[in-house]
Design an enzyme around this catalytic site. Structure first.
Site, PDB file in Angstrom:
ATOM      1  N   HIS A 213       0.795  -1.233   0.000  1.00 29.28           N
ATOM      2  CA  HIS A 213       0.000   0.000   0.000  1.00 29.28           C
ATOM      3  C   HIS A 213       0.826   1.282   0.000  1.00 29.28           C
ATOM      4  O   HIS A 213       0.277   2.365  -0.032  1.00 29.28           O
ATOM      5  CB  HIS A 213      -0.944   0.017   1.206  1.00 29.28           C
TER       6      HIS A 213
HETATM    7  C1  UD1 Z   1      -1.784   5.315   6.360  1.00 22.33           C
HETATM    8  C2  UD1 Z   1      -0.433   5.697   6.975  1.00 22.33           C
HETATM    9  C3  UD1 Z   1       0.570   4.587   6.725  1.00 22.33           C
HETATM   10  C4  UD1 Z   1       0.044   3.246   7.190  1.00 22.33           C
HETATM   11  C5  UD1 Z   1      -1.291   2.985   6.513  1.00 22.33           C
HETATM   12  C6  UD1 Z   1      -1.884   1.652   6.932  1.00 22.33           C
HETATM   13  C7  UD1 Z   1       0.055   8.132   6.918  1.00 22.33           C
HETATM   14  C8  UD1 Z   1       0.906   9.157   6.293  1.00 22.33           C
HETATM   15  N1  UD1 Z   1       0.117   6.907   6.349  1.00 22.33           N
HETATM   16  O1  UD1 Z   1      -1.627   5.265   4.955  1.00 22.33           O
HETATM   17  O2  UD1 Z   1       1.761   4.867   7.443  1.00 22.33           O
HETATM   18  O3  UD1 Z   1       0.958   2.220   6.886  1.00 22.33           O
HETATM   19  O4  UD1 Z   1      -2.176   4.058   6.877  1.00 22.33           O
HETATM   20  O5  UD1 Z   1      -3.082   1.391   6.320  1.00 22.33           O
HETATM   21  O6  UD1 Z   1      -0.605   8.414   7.884  1.00 22.33           O
HETATM   22  N2  UD1 Z   1      -9.192   4.972   2.604  1.00 22.33           N
HETATM   23  C9  UD1 Z   1     -10.388   4.303   2.617  1.00 22.33           C
HETATM   24  N3  UD1 Z   1     -10.913   3.956   3.825  1.00 22.33           N
HETATM   25  C10 UD1 Z   1     -10.310   4.239   5.006  1.00 22.33           C
HETATM   26  C11 UD1 Z   1      -9.088   4.952   4.966  1.00 22.33           C
HETATM   27  C12 UD1 Z   1      -8.546   5.294   3.771  1.00 22.33           C
HETATM   28  O7  UD1 Z   1     -10.976   4.016   1.595  1.00 22.33           O
HETATM   29  O8  UD1 Z   1     -10.839   3.894   6.068  1.00 22.33           O
HETATM   30  C13 UD1 Z   1      -8.586   5.318   1.295  1.00 22.33           C
HETATM   31  C14 UD1 Z   1      -8.893   6.717   0.875  1.00 22.33           C
HETATM   32  O9  UD1 Z   1      -9.049   6.719  -0.505  1.00 22.33           O
HETATM   33  C15 UD1 Z   1      -7.640   7.486   1.232  1.00 22.33           C
HETATM   34  C16 UD1 Z   1      -6.559   6.438   1.011  1.00 22.33           C
HETATM   35  O10 UD1 Z   1      -7.179   5.197   1.386  1.00 22.33           O
HETATM   36  O11 UD1 Z   1      -7.469   8.614   0.468  1.00 22.33           O
HETATM   37  C17 UD1 Z   1      -5.330   6.642   1.814  1.00 22.33           C
HETATM   38  O12 UD1 Z   1      -5.626   6.773   3.226  1.00 22.33           O
HETATM   39  P1  UD1 Z   1      -4.653   7.611   4.187  1.00 22.33           P
HETATM   40  O13 UD1 Z   1      -5.176   7.573   5.577  1.00 22.33           O
HETATM   41  O14 UD1 Z   1      -4.364   8.952   3.606  1.00 22.33           O
HETATM   42  O15 UD1 Z   1      -3.264   6.868   4.105  1.00 22.33           O
HETATM   43  P2  UD1 Z   1      -2.886   5.311   3.980  1.00 22.33           P
HETATM   44  O16 UD1 Z   1      -2.390   5.066   2.610  1.00 22.33           O
HETATM   45  O17 UD1 Z   1      -3.996   4.455   4.498  1.00 22.33           O
END
Ligand code: UD1
Length: 371
Positions: A213
């Site tokens: 991811h």
């Molecule tokens: C975040 C953490 C990363 C961790 C990862 C585990 C930061 C900078 N990164 O990355 O260190 O390893 O979590 O999962 O904080 N989304 C959903 N549902 C959710 C959450 C997110 O669909 O419940 C999707 C959204 O499109 C969002 C994308 O995932 O834009 C990324 O989510 P985000 O929280 O920005 O970062 P992660 O890539 O999950």
């Protein structure tokens, strides 16, 4: 009267770290009571709720419901919503874990208000500033009053950054507390895969587990395409199970790679709960991942791990554990994979203090630390 310690969680890897701390505060602390705040960075059923349930984390006292956004938006929104909570709750300290955007956001607010800040899992460094987590780690450590570390290399990193060694305490790894406690409760993979089409190709057989991811692997079309090509080639030797993070799914669809990734011996799953993933991980022949936590969990389980990153902030998993760092270069991925297929892959030993008692050590220290 007990003092209030405000514990922050935001994203999936935070949940596995906070669970044993919440338990240790409630069962062992004579001086502290926890107030649990969820920022809402991760909010999906699969990304949040199943973790709270499976790990027995109490419902948060408060949920800031920030959701997704750019790094600036997400960080700023957490900060804005967190400030009034601190004003109202007046905790004796704020405890943050790991390295996600919620960690630095809440840390910054607490530190500006001169509320003592405690960082669990401090001092890890990849020395790669292109990783958003690296920035979060460095900055959180700079403003923390008390820094708990999981491995010895962390102290050297912190000293290099001018941090007073008297603030640093080596306690071991809370995520391994969670792993050891839950190993027996892992959901059997037969159950996880019960209604999944094509599951027979991995049930009762050797298989590889994939998780991926990191923006550096999934956001760039060329890199993701090359990784998927490599994995689908290797899947003809060993079937693979791939629970897909929402970010990765979005990118696979955007880059038109869905057919390739589903065409081969790769079983795609939605993101899994902790106990479901554990059930797969403990049975895997090898794990290919770009996760930080899984590098540590595979070391604790003695399962070979091939890390699809150029570096690691958790070097003890390489020096003592089962981890091999290969990046995204197909030649290196294949060489590490061949080593697993021919000789079973890298063996390792359990790092110091990864014994299931890190959270209790943290709480004992905190009881003596708070006035
Ligand atoms: C975040 C953490 C990363 C961790 C990862 C585990 C930061 C900078 N990164 O990355 O260190 O390893 O979590 O999962 O904080 N989304 C959903 N549902 C959710 C959450 C997110 O669909 O419940 C999707 C959204 O499109 C969002 C994308 O995932 O834009 C990324 O989510 P985000 O929280 O920005 O970062 P992660 O890539 O999950």
């Amino acid at each position: 009267m007990k003092k209030k310690i405000l514990c922050v969680v935001g994203a999936r890897p935070n949940f596995t770290k906070i669970a044993p701390i919440m338990q240790a505060i409630s069962e062992h602390s004579k001086k502290l009571e926890a107030y649990l705040l969820h920022t809402g960075q991760h909010y999906d059923e699969a990304m949040k709720h199943s973790f709270f349930e499976q790990l027995n984390i109490p419902e948060p006292d408060e949920d800031l419901e920030v959701g997704s956004g750019s790094h600036a938006e997400q960080t700023a929104e957490v900060m804005k919503r967190f400030e009034p909570v601190l004003d109202r709750e007046q905790p004796a300290a704020v405890l943050v874990v790991g390295d996600v955007n919620s960690t630095i956001a809440c840390g910054l607010v607490a530190s500006k208000k001169q509320i003592p800040l405690i960082h669990v899992e401090s001092g890890l460094r990849s020395y790669d500033r292109a990783m958003p987590e690296e920035i979060n780690r460095v900055l959180t450590d700079q403003i923390s009053d008390l820094l708990f570390t999981t491995e010895k290399s962390a102290l050297d990193n912190l000293l290099r950054e001018g941090i007073d060694k008297n603030r640093v305490v080596f306690v071991g790894n809370v995520m391994i507390d969670t792993l050891l406690k839950n190993l027996e409760n892992a959901v059997p993979m037969e159950q996880t895969l019960a209604s999944v089409e094509g599951a027979e190709q991995v049930l009762n057989k050797s298989f590889a587990l994939i998780t991926m991811h990191r923006p550096s692997n999934v956001d760039d079309k060329e890199t993701l395409t090359s990784l998927i090509d490599t994995l689908s080639e290797l899947s003809s030797q060993l079937p693979m199970v791939f629970p897909v993070h929402p970010r990765t799914k979005m990118k696979i669809e955007e880059f038109g790679l869905m057919d390739e990734v589903t065409n081969n011996n790769i079983l795609l799953l939605p993101p899994l709960g902790y106990l479901h993933l554990l059930g797969l991980m403990k049975n895997a022949k090898v794990v290919l991942t770009d996760s930080g936590g899984i590098q540590e969990e595979t070391t604790a389980l003695g399962i070979p791990c091939i890390t699809l990153r150029e570096n690691t902030e958790r070097p003890v998993t390489v020096s003592e554990g089962t981890n091999t760092i290969v990046g995204s270069d197909p030649i290196k991925v294949k060489a590490a994979f061949d080593d697993v297929m021919s000789s079973g892959g890298k063996a390792g030993r359990t790092p110091e203090l990864w014994d299931g008692n890190a959270a209790v050590r943290i709480v004992e220290y905190l009881d003596a630390w708070v006035e």
